[in-house]
Write an enzyme that holds these catalytic residues in place. Structure first.
Site, PDB file in Angstrom:
ATOM      1  CG  LEU A  70     -11.466  19.051   5.759  1.00 19.05           C
ATOM      2  CD1 LEU A  70     -12.609  19.464   6.664  1.00 19.05           C
ATOM      3  CD2 LEU A  70     -11.303  20.023   4.614  1.00 19.05           C
ATOM      4  CB  SER A 108      -0.209  14.921  10.683  1.00 19.18           C
ATOM      5  OG  SER A 108       0.209  16.098  10.058  1.00 19.18           O
ATOM      6  CB  ILE A 119     -10.049  14.937  10.624  1.00 19.29           C
ATOM      7  CG1 ILE A 119     -11.524  14.983  10.193  1.00 19.29           C
ATOM      8  CG2 ILE A 119      -9.645  16.195  11.395  1.00 19.29           C
ATOM      9  CD1 ILE A 119     -11.876  16.082   9.201  1.00 19.29           C
ATOM     10  CD  GLU A 120      -2.277  16.074   7.594  1.00 15.21           C
ATOM     11  OE1 GLU A 120      -1.045  16.190   7.727  1.00 15.21           O
ATOM     12  OE2 GLU A 120      -2.864  16.181   6.492  1.00 15.21           O
ATOM     13  CG  LEU A 121      -6.670  16.306  14.286  1.00 10.09           C
ATOM     14  CD1 LEU A 121      -7.168  15.510  15.471  1.00 10.09           C
ATOM     15  CD2 LEU A 121      -7.450  17.594  14.110  1.00 10.09           C
TER      16      LEU A 121
END
Length: 126
Positions: A70, A108, A119-121
């Protein structure tokens, strides 16, 4: 025609660990709804939670913890997010790295949640 994503479903192994990561670390809010179901809310979307072995039907064909990848657009800076992750002992797998989001170039950081989902922030590049 599709307008936007309303919700996604994550199959998880431990509700309390999931709540701690997504609420305390990423600022989502937890809610219970409709006969004890659980969700994580953010912006105008949410992630419904199914505990492994207690999934609701219908469900994904292979509903298992750790199978999601995500990407979330964060508020603030990646450096502030990195400091937050470091302080909590969350390992950065990769980043900052340049990628392409739905609306253009992003930068990211990649981490894993308690179930090892990727998890990609991200922030959109100016």
């Amino acid at each position: 025609m599709i307008k936007n994503i309303d919700h996604l479903v994550l199959t998880i192994s431990n509700l309390e660990r999931t709540k701690a990561f997504y609420c305390e670390m990423l600022g989502m809010t937890f809610e219970e709804f409709a006969e004890g179901r659980q969700a994580l809310k953010f912006g105008s979307s949410k992630i419904n939670l199914h505990i492994v072995g207690q999934e609701l039907t219908p469900r994904a064909h292979l509903a298992k913890p750790g199978t999601a990848d995500l990407c979330f657009i964060i508020e603030g800076t990646l450096s502030a997010m990195r400091a937050r992750l470091d302080a909590a002992g969350v390992a950065i797998l990769e980043g900052p790295v340049r990628r392409t989001g739905a609306r253009g170039p992003i930068t990211s950081l990649y981490v894993r949640d308690p179930d090892l989902n990727l998890i990609e922030l991200s922030v959109y590049d100016e």
